[in-house]
Design a protein around this motif. Structure first.
Motif, short mmCIF file in Angstrom:
data_model
loop_
_atom_site.label_atom_id
_atom_site.label_comp_id
_atom_site.label_asym_id
_atom_site.label_seq_id
_atom_site.Cartn_x
_atom_site.Cartn_y
_atom_site.Cartn_z
N LYS B 15 46.01 37.43 53.56
CA LYS B 15 45.43 36.20 53.05
C LYS B 15 46.01 35.97 51.66
CE LYS B 15 41.04 36.89 55.45
NZ LYS B 15 39.63 37.28 55.26
N GLU B 16 45.81 34.75 51.19
CA GLU B 16 46.35 34.39 49.88
C GLU B 16 45.22 33.93 48.97
OE1 GLU B 16 49.65 31.68 50.20
OE2 GLU B 16 49.24 30.84 48.21
N ALA B 17 45.29 34.25 47.71
CA ALA B 17 44.28 33.77 46.76
C ALA B 17 44.92 33.63 45.39
CB ALA B 17 43.12 34.76 46.69
N THR B 18 44.30 32.83 44.55
CA THR B 18 44.75 32.73 43.16
C THR B 18 43.60 33.19 42.28
OG1 THR B 18 46.22 30.89 43.67
CG2 THR B 18 45.60 31.19 41.36
N LEU B 19 43.87 34.24 41.51
CA LEU B 19 42.83 34.83 40.67
C LEU B 19 42.97 34.35 39.24
CD1 LEU B 19 42.97 38.59 41.79
CD2 LEU B 19 41.50 36.77 42.66
N LYS B 20 41.83 34.04 38.64
CA LYS B 20 41.81 33.78 37.19
C LYS B 20 41.46 35.13 36.55
CE LYS B 20 41.58 31.51 33.29
NZ LYS B 20 41.97 32.67 32.49
N LEU B 21 42.45 35.75 35.95
CA LEU B 21 42.26 37.09 35.40
C LEU B 21 41.55 37.03 34.06
CD1 LEU B 21 45.78 38.52 36.31
CD2 LEU B 21 43.64 38.74 37.59
N TYR B 22 40.72 38.03 33.81
CA TYR B 22 39.93 38.06 32.58
C TYR B 22 40.84 38.04 31.35
CZ TYR B 22 36.48 39.52 29.14
OH TYR B 22 35.67 39.59 28.04
N LEU B 24 43.26 36.34 30.77
CA LEU B 24 44.68 36.15 31.08
C LEU B 24 44.87 34.85 31.86
CD1 LEU B 24 45.66 39.75 32.24
CD2 LEU B 24 46.39 38.65 30.12
N HIS B 25 46.08 34.67 32.33
CA HIS B 25 46.44 33.50 33.12
C HIS B 25 45.99 33.71 34.58
CE1 HIS B 25 49.49 36.12 34.82
NE2 HIS B 25 49.59 36.58 33.58
N SER B 26 46.34 32.76 35.44
CA SER B 26 46.06 32.92 36.87
C SER B 26 47.21 33.67 37.54
CB SER B 26 45.90 31.55 37.52
OG SER B 26 44.77 30.90 36.98
N ARG B 27 46.89 34.30 38.66
CA ARG B 27 47.92 35.04 39.41
C ARG B 27 47.72 34.84 40.90
NH1 ARG B 27 48.63 41.36 40.73
NH2 ARG B 27 50.88 41.41 40.89
N LYS B 28 48.79 34.52 41.60
CA LYS B 28 48.71 34.40 43.06
C LYS B 28 48.83 35.81 43.66
CE LYS B 28 50.84 31.02 45.20
NZ LYS B 28 51.94 30.23 45.84
N ILE B 29 47.90 36.11 44.55
CA ILE B 29 47.94 37.45 45.17
C ILE B 29 47.87 37.31 46.69
CG2 ILE B 29 46.95 38.63 43.16
CD1 ILE B 29 44.67 38.38 45.97
N PHE B 30 48.31 38.34 47.36
CA PHE B 30 48.23 38.43 48.82
C PHE B 30 47.51 39.73 49.16
CE2 PHE B 30 52.15 36.27 47.60
CZ PHE B 30 51.97 35.04 48.22
N TYR B 31 46.58 39.64 50.12
CA TYR B 31 45.81 40.85 50.42
C TYR B 31 45.52 40.96 51.91
CZ TYR B 31 41.77 37.68 50.32
OH TYR B 31 40.90 36.66 50.55
N THR B 32 45.36 42.20 52.34
CA THR B 32 45.11 42.48 53.75
C THR B 32 43.74 43.14 53.90
OG1 THR B 32 45.94 44.75 53.86
CG2 THR B 32 47.58 42.97 53.96
N GLU B 33 43.36 43.41 55.13
CA GLU B 33 42.07 44.08 55.38
C GLU B 33 42.27 45.58 55.60
OE1 GLU B 33 39.18 42.57 55.11
OE2 GLU B 33 40.24 40.72 54.62
N THR B 34 43.40 46.10 55.19
CA THR B 34 43.68 47.51 55.43
C THR B 34 43.28 48.36 54.22
OG1 THR B 34 45.56 46.89 56.79
CG2 THR B 34 45.47 49.19 56.04
#
Lengths: 251, 158
Positions: B15-22, B24-34
């Protein structure tokens, strides 16, 4: 007045002669008058340290941090390829073979070795065991810990891995390791008191170079040490920060 | 600055998400269920500077994070931030350590390959001459029950 030298009570009994040989060599090569002063238990040693009875010590990380921070001791050296790891073991006859088999009301046998107990309790947290749901009994030596496991008085024992490895094969065959830590960050340290501060560099060089000559090598063999590694001040600072992180707020 | 994750590094469905880091700036991340299980008997040890930039990473940290040492050192610890972790947890972490106190909590970390691993984290400020100069963090294997409780709790937080 001779300088007083003490070593952690968790040293293997068969290395006692080695420490006396080391002390003789150390005196000869430093010109210092040093008395090797051994304590039967961590409790005795802690009291002696608190009362400033020793100015050369070989101690576990928790005591090393306390001595450096509170008493102004200085780092000298640590033993090459000798890290402080822990073993959690049960009787060979115990049906439990994995950490997850350990349950609340576990009876734990241990010595008063502070770093072994700290790391072990941290690892036991992974199976929901903590100070509130285990019964801890402290003994003067690892061999007494073993006896209590084998008699069934304790369900599991906490060991310094080196001390466990130095148990006889006959004893080890009656035990089963559930967990051996692999922390790789903690080690015993040789420290000197502040009154010897002007000798720090010289003593560090002396110990690190022991492997360069046959006599030094022989002394190291008597201790079952591969050699000494210099501890830089920043390494000791790191150890202090690490122990501060590991020590629980309340016991 | 943390770069976005690279989708080529991800293993399996993601899946894909964009995190607003504490802080910091935002970061696009990719994550799995593993999930990658935390190994028994090991401790992850790291230090960061006062801005959260990693200055020390022990071998098990490198192994569990899935990055190389060079990819970790000099980068912000938020490189491990997982979208299931509520931002309030990190706000609490920073508030606590900046007050000179120890912080402990259960944390879900994101690996370079998109997998995750749970840790029990302890963070302390390192004080020299009365000033915080860095932070030391130790992570260890959490209990199953602690992780289950955290999963429930974090779903209720933002």
């Amino acid at each position: 007045m001779p300088h007083m030298f003490t070593i952690s009570p968790d040293f293997p009994p068969n290395s006692l002669a080695g420490w006396y040989i080391f002390n003789t060599w150390f005196q000869k090569n430093t010109g210092l008058n040093i008395h090797l002063n051994l304590y039967n238990s961590f409790e005795e040693q802690t009291i002696a340290i608190d009362n400033n009875k020793n100015d050369i010590v070989y101690v576990n990380p928790v005591d090393a941090v306390r001595l450096v921070r509170d008493k102004g001791f200085l780092p000298i050296a640590r033993v090459k390829n000798r890290l402080d790891e822990v073993v959690i073991a049960v009787s060979e006859e115990n049906p439990i073979s994995m950490m997850c088999g350990l349950k609340p009301d576990l009876k734990l046998a241990m010595t008063a070795n502070p770093d072994v107990n700290m790391i072990s309790m941290m690892l036991l947290e992974a199976v929901d065991l903590n100070n509130s749901n285990v019964v801890k009994t402290t003994y003067d030596s690892y061999i007494i810990v073993v006896k209590n496991i084998l008699k069934g008085e304790a369900d599991a024992g906490l060991f310094l891995a080196k001390a466990y490895d130095d148990l006889s094969n006959v004893v080890k065959k009656q035990l089963k390791i559930l967990l051996r830590s692999d922390v790789e960050e903690l080690y015993h340290s040789l420290l000197i008191g502040p009154e010897l501060a002007d000798r720090q560099d010289e003593i560090q060089t002396l110990l690190v170079s022991m492997t360069d000559n046959p006599v030094g090598k022989g002394v190291l063999e008597a201790l079952d040490f591969e050699g000494w590694l210099k501890i830089e001040n920043e390494e000791m600072e790191f150890m202090i920060d690490l122990i501060d992180t590991l020590v629980p707020d309340t016991d | 600055m943390l770069e976005d994750m690279n989708v080529d590094d991800i293993v399996g469905d993601y899946k894909e998400a964009t995190l607003k880091l504490y802080n910091l700036h935002s970061r696009k991340i990719f994550y799995t269920e593993t999930e990658v299980s935390y190994p028994e008997g090991k401790l992850i040890v790291s230090t960061t500077d006062t801005k959260g930039v990693i200055t020390h990473a022990n071998p098990i940290f490198v192994e569990m994070a899935g990055y190389t040492r060079d990819e970790l050192i000099g980068h912000n610890h938020s490189i491990l931030r997982h979208p299931d972790m509520p931002s309030v947890a990190f706000k609490d972490l920073w508030n606590t350590v900046n007050e000179g106190r120890k912080w402990e909590g259960i944390v879900k970390n994101l690996r370079k390959d998109g997998c995750y691993y749970w840790v029990k984290a302890t963070v302390i400020p390192n004080v020299r001459n009365g000033e915080i100069v860095s932070y030391t963090s130790v992570r260890r294997k959490p209990s199953v029950s602690a992780v289950d409780e955290s999963i429930k709790l974090y779903k209720t937080l933002t």
